[in-house]
Design a protein around this motif. Sequence first.
Motif, PDB file in Angstrom:
ATOM      1  N   SER A 197       0.847  -1.189   0.000  1.00 26.90           N
ATOM      2  CA  SER A 197       0.000   0.000   0.000  1.00 26.90           C
ATOM      3  C   SER A 197       0.881   1.237   0.000  1.00 26.90           C
ATOM      4  O   SER A 197       2.039   1.206   0.444  1.00 26.90           O
ATOM      5  CB  SER A 197      -0.926   0.013   1.214  1.00 26.90           C
ATOM      6  N   LEU A 198       0.334   2.311  -0.505  1.00 25.01           N
ATOM      7  CA  LEU A 198       1.049   3.584  -0.539  1.00 25.01           C
ATOM      8  C   LEU A 198       0.122   4.652   0.028  1.00 25.01           C
ATOM      9  O   LEU A 198      -0.957   4.902  -0.519  1.00 25.01           O
ATOM     10  CB  LEU A 198       1.455   3.930  -1.969  1.00 25.01           C
ATOM     11  N   PHE A 199       0.548   5.237   1.139  1.00 24.56           N
ATOM     12  CA  PHE A 199      -0.256   6.246   1.841  1.00 24.56           C
ATOM     13  C   PHE A 199      -1.664   5.727   2.152  1.00 24.56           C
ATOM     14  O   PHE A 199      -2.665   6.436   2.001  1.00 24.56           O
ATOM     15  CB  PHE A 199      -0.327   7.530   1.026  1.00 24.56           C
ATOM     16  N   GLY A 200      -1.724   4.448   2.554  1.00 24.27           N
ATOM     17  CA  GLY A 200      -2.988   3.856   2.983  1.00 24.27           C
ATOM     18  C   GLY A 200      -3.838   3.258   1.881  1.00 24.27           C
ATOM     19  O   GLY A 200      -4.844   2.616   2.157  1.00 24.27           O
ATOM     20  N   LYS A 201      -3.429   3.416   0.619  1.00 23.71           N
ATOM     21  CA  LYS A 201      -4.195   2.871  -0.502  1.00 23.71           C
ATOM     22  C   LYS A 201      -3.495   1.626  -1.056  1.00 23.71           C
ATOM     23  O   LYS A 201      -2.305   1.669  -1.352  1.00 23.71           O
ATOM     24  CB  LYS A 201      -4.348   3.916  -1.609  1.00 23.71           C
ATOM     25  N   ASP A 202      -4.253   0.533  -1.183  1.00 21.58           N
ATOM     26  CA  ASP A 202      -3.681  -0.722  -1.678  1.00 21.58           C
ATOM     27  C   ASP A 202      -3.206  -0.585  -3.124  1.00 21.58           C
ATOM     28  O   ASP A 202      -3.846   0.090  -3.939  1.00 21.58           O
ATOM     29  CB  ASP A 202      -4.700  -1.846  -1.585  1.00 21.58           C
ATOM     30  N   ILE A 203      -2.086  -1.238  -3.419  1.00 21.23           N
ATOM     31  CA  ILE A 203      -1.566  -1.312  -4.785  1.00 21.23           C
ATOM     32  C   ILE A 203      -1.584  -2.769  -5.206  1.00 21.23           C
ATOM     33  O   ILE A 203      -1.002  -3.627  -4.528  1.00 21.23           O
ATOM     34  CB  ILE A 203      -0.122  -0.773  -4.870  1.00 21.23           C
ATOM     35  N   GLN A 204      -2.258  -3.074  -6.297  1.00 21.45           N
ATOM     36  CA  GLN A 204      -2.336  -4.440  -6.796  1.00 21.45           C
ATOM     37  C   GLN A 204      -1.111  -4.724  -7.654  1.00 21.45           C
ATOM     38  O   GLN A 204      -0.933  -4.146  -8.722  1.00 21.45           O
ATOM     39  CB  GLN A 204      -3.618  -4.644  -7.617  1.00 21.45           C
ATOM     40  N   LEU A 205      -0.262  -5.627  -7.174  1.00 19.63           N
ATOM     41  CA  LEU A 205       0.980  -5.955  -7.877  1.00 19.63           C
ATOM     42  C   LEU A 205       0.974  -7.408  -8.321  1.00 19.63           C
ATOM     43  O   LEU A 205       0.456  -8.289  -7.634  1.00 19.63           O
ATOM     44  CB  LEU A 205       2.197  -5.726  -6.968  1.00 19.63           C
ATOM     45  N   THR A 206       1.577  -7.661  -9.488  1.00 18.83           N
ATOM     46  CA  THR A 206       1.792  -9.036  -9.923  1.00 18.83           C
ATOM     47  C   THR A 206       2.923  -9.629  -9.083  1.00 18.83           C
ATOM     48  O   THR A 206       3.675  -8.893  -8.438  1.00 18.83           O
ATOM     49  CB  THR A 206       2.184  -9.093 -11.405  1.00 18.83           C
ATOM     50  N   PRO A 207       3.081 -10.963  -9.070  1.00 22.43           N
ATOM     51  CA  PRO A 207       4.178 -11.561  -8.295  1.00 22.43           C
ATOM     52  C   PRO A 207       5.548 -11.003  -8.657  1.00 22.43           C
ATOM     53  O   PRO A 207       6.380 -10.767  -7.775  1.00 22.43           O
ATOM     54  CB  PRO A 207       4.064 -13.052  -8.638  1.00 22.43           C
ATOM     55  N   ILE A 208       5.792 -10.774  -9.955  1.00 25.28           N
ATOM     56  CA  ILE A 208       7.093 -10.248 -10.359  1.00 25.28           C
ATOM     57  C   ILE A 208       7.260  -8.810  -9.891  1.00 25.28           C
ATOM     58  O   ILE A 208       8.326  -8.427  -9.372  1.00 25.28           O
ATOM     59  CB  ILE A 208       7.268 -10.349 -11.886  1.00 25.28           C
ATOM     60  N   GLU A 209       6.235  -7.991 -10.045  1.00 21.13           N
ATOM     61  CA  GLU A 209       6.308  -6.605  -9.571  1.00 21.13           C
ATOM     62  C   GLU A 209       6.551  -6.562  -8.067  1.00 21.13           C
ATOM     63  O   GLU A 209       7.359  -5.758  -7.579  1.00 21.13           O
ATOM     64  CB  GLU A 209       5.021  -5.866  -9.926  1.00 21.13           C
ATOM     65  N   PHE A 210       5.863  -7.418  -7.334  1.00 18.94           N
ATOM     66  CA  PHE A 210       6.044  -7.473  -5.883  1.00 18.94           C
ATOM     67  C   PHE A 210       7.480  -7.865  -5.547  1.00 18.94           C
ATOM     68  O   PHE A 210       8.110  -7.275  -4.651  1.00 18.94           O
ATOM     69  CB  PHE A 210       5.066  -8.472  -5.260  1.00 18.94           C
ATOM     70  N   SER A 211       8.010  -8.867  -6.265  1.00 17.25           N
ATOM     71  CA  SER A 211       9.375  -9.341  -6.004  1.00 17.25           C
ATOM     72  C   SER A 211      10.404  -8.247  -6.269  1.00 17.25           C
ATOM     73  O   SER A 211      11.371  -8.098  -5.514  1.00 17.25           O
ATOM     74  CB  SER A 211       9.683 -10.568  -6.870  1.00 17.25           C
ATOM     75  N   ILE A 212      10.202  -7.483  -7.351  1.00 18.53           N
ATOM     76  CA  ILE A 212      11.128  -6.392  -7.666  1.00 18.53           C
ATOM     77  C   ILE A 212      11.100  -5.338  -6.570  1.00 18.53           C
ATOM     78  O   ILE A 212      12.145  -4.905  -6.067  1.00 18.53           O
ATOM     79  CB  ILE A 212      10.778  -5.756  -9.022  1.00 18.53           C
ATOM     80  N   LEU A 213       9.899  -4.920  -6.178  1.00 14.87           N
ATOM     81  CA  LEU A 213       9.776  -3.889  -5.154  1.00 14.87           C
ATOM     82  C   LEU A 213      10.318  -4.382  -3.819  1.00 14.87           C
ATOM     83  O   LEU A 213      10.998  -3.637  -3.093  1.00 14.87           O
ATOM     84  CB  LEU A 213       8.306  -3.470  -5.007  1.00 14.87           C
ATOM     85  N   TRP A 214      10.047  -5.632  -3.484  1.00 13.33           N
ATOM     86  CA  TRP A 214      10.550  -6.194  -2.232  1.00 13.33           C
ATOM     87  C   TRP A 214      12.076  -6.221  -2.224  1.00 13.33           C
ATOM     88  O   TRP A 214      12.716  -5.868  -1.227  1.00 13.33           O
ATOM     89  CB  TRP A 214      10.007  -7.605  -2.019  1.00 13.33           C
ATOM     90  N   TYR A 215      12.668  -6.617  -3.334  1.00 11.07           N
ATOM     91  CA  TYR A 215      14.133  -6.696  -3.414  1.00 11.07           C
ATOM     92  C   TYR A 215      14.759  -5.311  -3.244  1.00 11.07           C
ATOM     93  O   TYR A 215      15.769  -5.154  -2.562  1.00 11.07           O
ATOM     94  CB  TYR A 215      14.554  -7.306  -4.752  1.00 11.07           C
ATOM     95  N   LEU A 216      14.142  -4.306  -3.863  1.00 11.85           N
ATOM     96  CA  LEU A 216      14.652  -2.940  -3.722  1.00 11.85           C
ATOM     97  C   LEU A 216      14.498  -2.443  -2.282  1.00 11.85           C
ATOM     98  O   LEU A 216      15.373  -1.740  -1.759  1.00 11.85           O
ATOM     99  CB  LEU A 216      13.927  -2.000  -4.683  1.00 11.85           C
ATOM    100  N   CYS A 217      13.394  -2.809  -1.631  1.00 10.64           N
ATOM    101  CA  CYS A 217      13.200  -2.417  -0.228  1.00 10.64           C
ATOM    102  C   CYS A 217      14.210  -3.123   0.676  1.00 10.64           C
ATOM    103  O   CYS A 217      14.737  -2.521   1.628  1.00 10.64           O
ATOM    104  CB  CYS A 217      11.778  -2.743   0.226  1.00 10.64           C
ATOM    105  N   GLU A 218      14.462  -4.393   0.379  1.00 11.28           N
ATOM    106  CA  GLU A 218      15.463  -5.139   1.147  1.00 11.28           C
ATOM    107  C   GLU A 218      16.839  -4.485   1.060  1.00 11.28           C
ATOM    108  O   GLU A 218      17.632  -4.542   1.996  1.00 11.28           O
ATOM    109  CB  GLU A 218      15.568  -6.579   0.631  1.00 11.28           C
ATOM    110  N   HIS A 219      17.116  -3.875  -0.086  1.00 18.01           N
ATOM    111  CA  HIS A 219      18.422  -3.265  -0.324  1.00 18.01           C
ATOM    112  C   HIS A 219      18.306  -1.737  -0.335  1.00 18.01           C
ATOM    113  O   HIS A 219      19.009  -1.061  -1.090  1.00 18.01           O
ATOM    114  CB  HIS A 219      19.003  -3.780  -1.641  1.00 18.01           C
ATOM    115  N   GLN A 220      17.405  -1.236   0.499  1.00 19.42           N
ATOM    116  CA  GLN A 220      17.197   0.208   0.569  1.00 19.42           C
ATOM    117  C   GLN A 220      18.510   0.936   0.855  1.00 19.42           C
ATOM    118  O   GLN A 220      19.288   0.546   1.724  1.00 19.42           O
ATOM    119  CB  GLN A 220      16.193   0.538   1.676  1.00 19.42           C
ATOM    120  N   GLY A 221      18.751   1.994   0.093  1.00 16.19           N
ATOM    121  CA  GLY A 221      19.977   2.761   0.239  1.00 16.19           C
ATOM    122  C   GLY A 221      21.095   2.290  -0.659  1.00 16.19           C
ATOM    123  O   GLY A 221      22.108   2.982  -0.817  1.00 16.19           O
TER     124      GLY A 221
END
Length: 278
Positions: A197-221
């Motif tokens: 979610s972004l600012f309280g609103k859900d974002i519908q992501l595909t598995p690949i999109e979720f994996s990309i965003l998760w990986y970037l969050c894991e490596h934040q900075g």
Amino acid sequence: MGNADGIGVLREHSKSGMAAARCIAAAMLFHFMDKKRESTDWGAYMNEQILVVDDEKEIADLLEVYLTNDGYQVHKFYNGADALSWMEENEPALAVLDVMLPDTDGFQICRKIREKFFFPIIMLTAKVEDGDKIMGLTIGADDYITKPFNPLEVVARVKTQLRRYTRYNSTAAKQEERCHAYDIRGLLINKDHHKCSLFGKDIQLTPIEFSILWYLCEHQGCVVSSEELFEAVWGEQYFNSNNTVMAHIGRLREKMKEPAKNPKFIKTVWGVGYTIEK
């Protein structure tokens, strides 16, 4: 005559019924002659349902032969309407969609699928322009194959996508000892519940999109290269001409309503890669 000669039959296929029949019969013969695989590979994804949508009957029939011979259950349609109707009550493990169909196009079917499902989608097309490939990947497709193709390559890519999808879905069950949620300046992503979610609103992501965003969050900075992202998310070797990551990053930014010139979350470090700053 080897298997390569059998594949050549597909490339030279004719629209006539007689030629189509010869095409399928020849391909079946060569495939069955050469198909001596290890039992572990043969039964890896046996009985998975595969949706095939292509208005060229000989191509759809040929894919059915190869996929069925590998243990898959194939549901074959020659137009988009029948395929969508079937999916109202069924969910395949993977879909193979032709871009050009008589009643609609594969892009529209892909969009409809992504409104409800997250299973892998492979697009087929006779076009070779990068724009069409980027369009398919942007709207939620996972892979793209240009005609004419080697049907054994299609089978291999089906297995790769199913393996990646299965591995992704089983990861949460292993419960590794590390963070399972991030909250970055209003961007909340939770791996256990597969929610974002972004600012309280859900974002519908595909598995690949979720994996990309998760990986970037894991490596934040840190700046993550396209090569590292591709190999981490897809589990395959990256090639310099591969713009798959760029297309998915663009789709992520679109869903997050990020401005193209100055995104707040996923930033591009030109010539290096992508980063989410701390």
